[in-house]
Design an enzyme around this catalytic site. Structure first.
Site, PDB file in Angstrom:
ATOM      1  CG  ASP A 383      -1.987  -1.066   1.133  1.00  0.00           C
ATOM      2  OD1 ASP A 383      -2.208  -1.581   0.023  1.00  0.00           O
ATOM      3  OD2 ASP A 383      -2.585  -1.392   2.175  1.00  0.00           O
ATOM      4  CD  GLU A 386      -5.487   5.342   1.406  1.00  0.00           C
ATOM      5  OE1 GLU A 386      -6.360   5.619   2.258  1.00  0.00           O
ATOM      6  OE2 GLU A 386      -5.635   4.438   0.567  1.00  0.00           O
ATOM      7  CG  ASN A 389      -2.385   5.576   6.091  1.00  0.00           C
ATOM      8  OD1 ASN A 389      -2.023   5.514   4.926  1.00  0.00           O
ATOM      9  ND2 ASN A 389      -3.307   4.770   6.583  1.00  0.00           N
ATOM     10  NE  ARG A 392      -4.837   3.975  11.175  1.00  0.00           N
ATOM     11  CZ  ARG A 392      -5.449   4.496  10.133  1.00  0.00           C
ATOM     12  NH1 ARG A 392      -5.933   5.727  10.224  1.00  0.00           N
ATOM     13  NH2 ARG A 392      -5.591   3.827   9.001  1.00  0.00           N
ATOM     14  CE  LYS A 405      -0.516   2.514   4.493  1.00  0.00           C
ATOM     15  NZ  LYS A 405      -1.632   1.739   5.081  1.00  0.00           N
ATOM     16  CG  ASP A 453      -6.499  -4.673   5.752  1.00  0.00           C
ATOM     17  OD1 ASP A 453      -6.246  -5.792   5.255  1.00  0.00           O
ATOM     18  OD2 ASP A 453      -6.513  -3.611   5.091  1.00  0.00           O
ATOM     19  CG  ASN A 454      -7.526  -9.450   4.366  1.00  0.00           C
ATOM     20  OD1 ASN A 454      -7.419 -10.626   4.073  1.00  0.00           O
ATOM     21  ND2 ASN A 454      -6.602  -8.543   4.044  1.00  0.00           N
ATOM     22  CB  CYS A 509     -33.296  -9.083  -3.254  1.00  0.00           C
ATOM     23  SG  CYS A 509     -33.321  -9.735  -1.577  1.00  0.00           S
TER      24      CYS A 509
END
Length: 831
Positions: A383, A386, A389, A392, A405, A453-454, A509
């Site tokens: 990444d 941004e 960021n 923190r 990064k 993060d996932n 739906c």
């Protein structure tokens, strides 16, 4: 944020603990921060203070002055100043009146008590926090005054919960729709909205008595009209007032937080040991000498005067280490203290009452690795930095935006510890990069640390760590919450040993036709952005990369030849605008399609009085009937609209198509650029759809958070979770156990069944199933060698297999086995 931006904070002591607090407070965004210190930089400060450099020690600069520029550049909106004035028992404390919060580190207990009294009895009270870190022991004390009101004790966002039924009675019972758990507690209050039938409840708040996870009582409803359908409720945030005592009052009967319930006696024992250490300092005007047995025995005697039940081992250990500073422990206390500062200034989240004591992600971890003197760290992140960021991740500055990064963090880490080796990569760690992060790479590591993060990425890294017998330290944060998981070979289970509940997805739906809450309309708008500006342009480009010219495509279509995607591409080409006016026309047509014709179509298919087979209304909660929205500006482009559409239809003809019109530039959603129009589109589209379905519109910030899938993160939580728990465990790694057993070489399924009494049910390599008794052709595959089944490359020596075993009881799921590393035998017979 408004309250913090109006607050002034005084922070004394710029050691390792103080600079951690300063870093977190500045990132959070207060108005003024004063850094106070009377000490000069010393060599051992470099081991805990990441903002000091060797030159600061050589020039004997004041610590506050030395760290000032590096603290100030973290946030240009915070005014950071310094003070080196004497602060002792004879100091006039009136200068503290201009601050809303005072924090003391490295201060004697007598001085802490004096300043705390001044802050406590001042009107309005000045919030006071005292914190200390001595070797393996730390403590934090908070005093926010006699009457400290907290507007939101939990900080949890109130969610809309749909109602299945409300009974008439005393008490009336509310049942949640679809057996959803309400998450309420007895004594809390809820606000009702959009209830049909019992509509007098709407807009009223009722106190609840929990009956089950899915139902609760709300008092007398016997006199109300019968409940018909629909409606939802929201938790009402109730302010709470907290009362604090002074430090003098709390010393003898401390109100202590217990961080580890397996050791409930530990906080009071540490409190007593720290009080004895305070007494030692008052008597000897110094801390115990490192490793000095005589000082240790003096401290033991002082402790016995305070607490006779305290173990001497803890006291002697404290005596030996009191002059030292453990960076991750300082970071942990700094994170806790900083979080209490934010609570004190904002009145949000329940405060710490009143003591906490204990003993021994990304940028935070690199900082701690540098301070601890880790020899080599390999860091990878694909990444770019941004803007979001910066609040923190303290290694990054505004000039680093849109830079990688990993490489940026590596450079900043080397400034903290120039002797450290950092190997920065820009890769994802996934199956596609196994050529880089192969078994040889893992064999050179001592352990793996993740701040992902996932879940998918965590599972993959976990599987590679288990296969290579490497310890894995995993962590993550969300707002003020955080988790760490320590995965140690032969000691713990792995991340894949348990399954988190699946993330709740919005049904298609619901997104397409029946949104019920604002999250649905925001996701719909986000999907529309992705479709219009990323997905369709990408398909368009891929089509024209395959087909060289529009003339050739036209000829093949005239011959009725099937071309995948041709109709969609031609449609895009025919509607592709060539002038700004055409863009406006297309937007106007899209407006009618999405916000008028869609509503009319739904109401035509399902009129408001439509009923289901059981007689209930079709349009009842959570379904909301749409209302068509009329475009409210005068349509002055009607003639131009007709002309533009004719031009676009004409463009289908091949001789009107230029090579430039066969290319598009897809746009990836970027939430942080306020000038690119991305968030403008999503916010506007979501708001219009919300109005169409009578859903309360979200402001831009909430829309940005949901559309951008922003996980709330603050520096204080990152410091607490990543620094303390994770890096402290790094120091403590030990162990053994069954999950980490590995089976090598040619162990076949018959051997497993006969010798170990376990029956394999499946053997898999990657996505290839090698041994599945229930599959057709199984007996034929049994006769094949492993080389023929897998067909490895010439240089492949082994493969990692996944084996499942029969469950102990019928009906249960198959049991996962440990990873099997199967080594091939070459033609010479050597393994």
């Amino acid at each position: 944020m408004q309250q913090m931006a109006q607050s002034s904070v005084f922070l004394s002591g710029m050691g390792g603990l103080g600079v951690e607090i300063a870093k977190n407070i500045v990132l959070a965004g207060v108005k003024v921060l004063t850094l106070h210190d009377t000490k000069q930089c010393e060599t051992w400060d470099l081991g805990s203070n990441f903002f000091l450099r060797q030159d600061d020690v050589l020039t004997q600069r004041n610590r506050a002055v030395a760290v000032h520029p590096r603290v100030a550049e973290l946030n240009p909106y915070v005014h950071v100043d310094t003070s080196s004035s004497s602060l002792d028992l004879s100091t006039d404390l009136c200068f503290l009146k201009r601050y809303q919060c005072v924090i003391l580190t490295e201060a004697r207990l007598s001085l802490q008590k004096k300043i705390n009294d001044f802050c406590h009895f001042h009107q309005p009270p000045i919030r006071f926090i005292g914190c200390d870190a001595y070797g393996i022991c730390v403590r934090v004390f908070c005093d926010f005054g006699d009457q400290f009101e907290v507007s939101d004790p939990t900080g949890e966002e109130a969610k809309e919960m749909f109602i299945q039924n409300i009974t008439q009675g005393n008490p009336g019972v509310v049942t949640c729709m679809d057996s959803r758990t309400h998450g309420l507690q007895t004594g809390q209050s809820v606000l009702f909205r959009e209830v049909n039938g019992m509509d007098t409840l709407n807009g009223t708040a009722r106190q609840v008595t929990v009956l089950s996870p899915y139902s609760f009582a709300v008092g007398d409803t016997s006199c109300l009209q019968p409940y018909a359908h629909g409606g939802f409720f929201l938790l009402v945030k109730t302010p709470r007032t907290y009362s604090f005592e002074t430090m003098e009052q709390q010393l003898s009967e401390p109100q202590v937080l217990t961080p580890d319930f397996s050791k409930p006696e530990a906080p009071l024992q540490i409190h007593a040991a720290m009080l004895a250490l305070d007494a030692f300092q008052e008597q000897h005007n110094r801390l115990p000498n490192i490793g000095c047995c005589q000082d240790a025995e003096v401290l033991v005697k002082l402790t016995e005067e305070v607490n006779h039940t305290l173990t001497n081992r803890l006291v002697r250990c404290l005596s030996r280490t009191a002059q030292g500073s453990l960076p991750p422990l300082a970071a942990a206390v700094g994170g806790i203290a900083s979080q209490e500062v934010l609570k004190a200034l904002t009145g949000k989240f329940a405060p710490l009452q009143q003591w906490v004591g204990c003993g021994a992600i990304g940028c935070e971890m690199l900082k701690n690795f540098a301070l601890l003197g880790v020899g080599l760290v390999c860091v990878t992140d694909p990444d770019l930095i941004e803007k979001s960021n910066l609040n923190r991740q303290f290694l990054f500055r505004s000039q680093h935006i849109q830079k990688p990064k990993s490489t940026t963090a590596a450079v900043a880490t080397l400034e903290i510890n120039p002797e450290m080796q950092v190997d920065a990569h820009l890769n994802k760690v996934c199956p596609a990069t196994e050529g880089v992060y192969n078994d040889l790479f893992y064999s050179r590591l001592h352990l793996v640390v993740t701040a992902l993060d996932n879940v998918e990425a965590r599972r993959y890294v976990d599987s590679r760590s288990v296969s290579n017998q490497k310890a894995l330290l995993d962590s993550g944060t969300m707002g003020t919450k955080g988790h760490t998981e320590i995965i140690v070979p032969n000691l713990t289970e792995s991340y894949n040993s348990h399954r988190d509940p699946p993330e709740e997805e919005i049904p298609f739906c619901t997104l397409k036709s029946f949104p019920a809450v604002i999250e649905h309309t925001i996701q719909w708008a986000r999907d529309k952005f992705e479709s219009a500006f990323a997905h369709k342009p990408t398909i368009y480009n891929m089509f024209w990369q395959t087909h060289s010219s529009a003339e050739a495509v036209l000829q093949r279509m005239q011959q009725r030849e099937t071309l995948e995607g041709a109709f969609q591409v031609v449609k895009l080409l025919s509607r592709r605008p060539s002038q700004w006016e055409h863009c406006i026309i297309l937007a106007r047509l899209k407006f009618d399609k999405y916000f008028k014709r869609k509503a009319l179509q739904l109401l035509h298919s399902f009129p408001l009085d439509t009923r289901l087979k059981d007689g209930s209304l079709f349009w009842q909660s959570p379904k909301r009937p749409p209302s068509p929205i009329e475009f409210d500006l005068k349509d002055t482009l009607s003639e131009e609209e007709r002309e533009a559409i004719a031009q676009l239809e004409e463009a289908i003809t091949a001789d009107h198509v230029t090579p430039e019109r066969l290319r598009m530039s897809p746009r990836l959603f970027e939430k942080d650029d306020d000038l690119n129009g991305h968030m403008d589109f999503v916010a506007s589209a979501s708001s219009l759809r919300a109005r169409m379905y009578s859903i309360e519109v979200a402001d831009r910030l909430k829309t940005k958070r949901i559309a951008g899938k922003i996980i709330p993160a603050i520096a204080t939580a990152t410091a607490r979770v990543l620094s303390s728990s994770l890096v402290l465990y790094l120091i403590r790694l030990v162990g053994n156990g069954a999950l980490w057993d590995r089976t090598y070489h040619g162990v076949d399924c018959v051997v497993l069944q006969v010798h170990y009494g376990i029956e394999p049910t499946m053997v898999v390599h990657g996505v290839k199933m090698l041994y599945v008794p229930v599959m057709p052709g199984h007996n034929k595959r049994l006769k094949l060698t492993m080389q023929k089944l897998i067909k490895p490359s010439v240089d492949r020596r082994y493969v990692d297999l996944t084996v499942s075993f029969a469950p102990e009881s019928d009906g249960d799921e198959d049991l996962p086995g440990p990873p099997v590393r199967y080594y091939f035998i070459d033609n010479s017979g050597a393994s």
